[in-house]
Design an enzyme around this catalytic site. Sequence first.
Site, PDB file in Angstrom:
ATOM      1  N   GLU A  57       8.817 -14.532 -22.333  1.00 20.41           N
ATOM      2  CA  GLU A  57       9.333 -13.280 -21.778  1.00 20.41           C
ATOM      3  C   GLU A  57       8.685 -12.078 -22.469  1.00 20.41           C
ATOM      4  O   GLU A  57       8.299 -11.092 -21.834  1.00 20.41           O
ATOM      5  CB  GLU A  57      10.852 -13.186 -21.988  1.00 20.41           C
ATOM      6  N   CYS A  81      16.350 -17.079 -24.756  1.00 18.45           N
ATOM      7  CA  CYS A  81      17.098 -17.325 -25.995  1.00 18.45           C
ATOM      8  C   CYS A  81      17.917 -16.093 -26.348  1.00 18.45           C
ATOM      9  O   CYS A  81      17.567 -14.972 -25.986  1.00 18.45           O
ATOM     10  CB  CYS A  81      16.150 -17.710 -27.124  1.00 18.45           C
ATOM     11  N   ALA A 162      -0.613 -50.567 -20.073  1.00 19.73           N
ATOM     12  CA  ALA A 162      -1.317 -50.783 -18.800  1.00 19.73           C
ATOM     13  C   ALA A 162      -1.418 -52.273 -18.546  1.00 19.73           C
ATOM     14  O   ALA A 162      -1.812 -53.042 -19.429  1.00 19.73           O
ATOM     15  CB  ALA A 162      -2.711 -50.167 -18.877  1.00 19.73           C
ATOM     16  N   ASP A 208     -10.825 -53.047 -30.769  1.00 18.11           N
ATOM     17  CA  ASP A 208     -11.439 -52.036 -29.887  1.00 18.11           C
ATOM     18  C   ASP A 208     -12.132 -50.902 -30.636  1.00 18.11           C
ATOM     19  O   ASP A 208     -12.866 -50.126 -30.017  1.00 18.11           O
ATOM     20  CB  ASP A 208     -10.369 -51.379 -28.982  1.00 18.11           C
TER      21      ASP A 208
HETATM   22  C1  AOF Z   1      12.732 -18.482 -24.700  1.00 17.24           C
HETATM   23  N1  AOF Z   1      11.414 -18.305 -24.417  1.00 17.24           N
HETATM   24  O1  AOF Z   1       9.273 -18.851 -24.641  1.00 17.24           O
HETATM   25  C2  AOF Z   1      10.856 -20.160 -25.787  1.00 17.24           C
HETATM   26  C3  AOF Z   1      12.243 -20.363 -26.038  1.00 17.24           C
HETATM   27  O2  AOF Z   1      12.263 -19.926 -33.519  1.00 17.24           O
HETATM   28  P1  AOF Z   1      12.059 -19.241 -32.212  1.00 17.24           P
HETATM   29  O3  AOF Z   1      12.460 -17.791 -32.235  1.00 17.24           O
HETATM   30  O4  AOF Z   1      10.669 -19.440 -31.630  1.00 17.24           O
HETATM   31  O5  AOF Z   1      13.102 -19.900 -31.165  1.00 17.24           O
HETATM   32  C4  AOF Z   1      12.956 -21.218 -30.770  1.00 17.24           C
HETATM   33  C5  AOF Z   1      14.008 -21.584 -29.767  1.00 17.24           C
HETATM   34  O6  AOF Z   1      13.954 -20.704 -28.644  1.00 17.24           O
HETATM   35  C6  AOF Z   1      13.787 -22.989 -29.196  1.00 17.24           C
HETATM   36  O7  AOF Z   1      14.491 -23.955 -29.952  1.00 17.24           O
HETATM   37  C7  AOF Z   1      14.318 -22.864 -27.790  1.00 17.24           C
HETATM   38  O8  AOF Z   1      15.725 -23.010 -27.758  1.00 17.24           O
HETATM   39  C8  AOF Z   1      13.973 -21.420 -27.437  1.00 17.24           C
HETATM   40  N2  AOF Z   1      12.643 -21.371 -26.834  1.00 17.24           N
HETATM   41  N3  AOF Z   1      13.126 -19.526 -25.465  1.00 17.24           N
HETATM   42  O9  AOF Z   1      13.561 -17.691 -24.275  1.00 17.24           O
HETATM   43  C9  AOF Z   1      10.467 -19.088 -24.918  1.00 17.24           C
HETATM   44  N4  AOF Z   1       9.913 -20.950 -26.357  1.00 17.24           N
HETATM   45 ZN    ZN Z   2      13.164 -16.357 -26.465  1.00 22.24          ZN
END
Ligand code: AOF
Ligand code: ZN
Length: 370
Positions: A57, A81, A162, A208
């Site tokens: 975001e 988040c 496989a 392999d």
């Molecule tokens: C979002 N957008 O692009 C991502 C999210 O330690 P931080 O601040 O990077 O937070 C990690 C947590 O945020 C991760 O465990 C997940 O719940 C969320 N990831 N959230 O809004 C994002 N990568």
């Molecule tokens: Zn976030």
Amino acid sequence: MSLSGRKKEKFFGRVLELARKGWGDTHPNPMVGALIMESGEIVAEGYHQACGKPHAEVEALGSLGRKPNPGAIMFISLEPCSTHGKTPPCTKAILESGIKKVFVATTDPNPKHAGNGFDLLRNAGVEVELADEPTQVKAARLNFIFNHNIKTGRPLIALKFAESANGMVAERMGRPSSVTGKEARADMMHWRRLFPAICVGSGTVLADDPSLTSRLPENTWSPVRLLVDSSLSTLGEGVSPRKVYVDQFSERSIVLTTARGMLDSGRVKKAKEHGVRLIEVEESASGGVEPSCLPKVLSDLSLHAVYCEGGPTFARSLLGSGQVDYLFRYRSPKLFEGEDALPGPGLDDYPIREPIEEELGEDRLVHGFL
Ligand code: AOF
Ligand code: ZN
């Protein structure tokens, strides 16, 4: 402005595509994509590139480089988040941007955020719409490793296997046969790129001499290579140096061995000369490496998932010990019917939950949870 179902589908498709740009690079975080739309047009995009880097975001808002116009809409592949982690909360960034409508593909299973992101935005007057069920399922599945980690607190152990149409791995013991075609092999390279670690048994390393890298048209990359070798046979006298010990990624090779292996000073010395790390783990009743040690080894190395490959013995021991969380089962239409054909681990005994089926040239892949 109301959006047609087709437009929503198109934009959700695009944020998932953006999320996938972080393929293999975001552990332990999920892959996330976001876009900003004004008057029906995409004006900015972003994705989460790596843990510790800005969230999708924030990337999208940053790439717009100005305040979104009134009426701007954001599409995100995951619930934003709502608390401070390594980076500030995305809900705050959205509120500060003035965006009043957000479409989200799926909720974040992280208990810190699950549902909170929606509540926080709605309470502040932002309209939040969740995608339809099929899109939710697709978006959630993309992050199956993250989801497993966050829900169980354990690394995800995947097994790739496989086999021929009649469940055989080779036409003859000790001689690798080509089971699947080039489309399936390219697909395996793609999955290798997603996982931070790969794991095989000593039998495969000896027979392999694999490189265990992910060779994609754009680049060659190496996961951490875990080599299960109870007696350090792959470092034995007379064994020519295996690729995993001497190639450009050799510092990413780690051998899991037992006390018995560690007693062989000649082999231990050879590992040192190659600069390869040895980790001593428990010995199983049959004298091999105890498969149940794998989750702890992975956690100690901060590896959130592993892609296990290798022969039927290794696969059988992993499956038998109940360690496999996720199975990739490739099946070729070939029949290996000769008397000497080498049987696979009997995958019919392990039904796959939430299976995804794909056609890859002549072969088929079914993958899903065990
Ligand atoms: C979002 N957008 O692009 C991502 C999210 O330690 P931080 O601040 O990077 O937070 C990690 C947590 O945020 C991760 O465990 C997940 O719940 C969320 N990831 N959230 O809004 C994002 N990568
Ligand atoms: Zn976030």
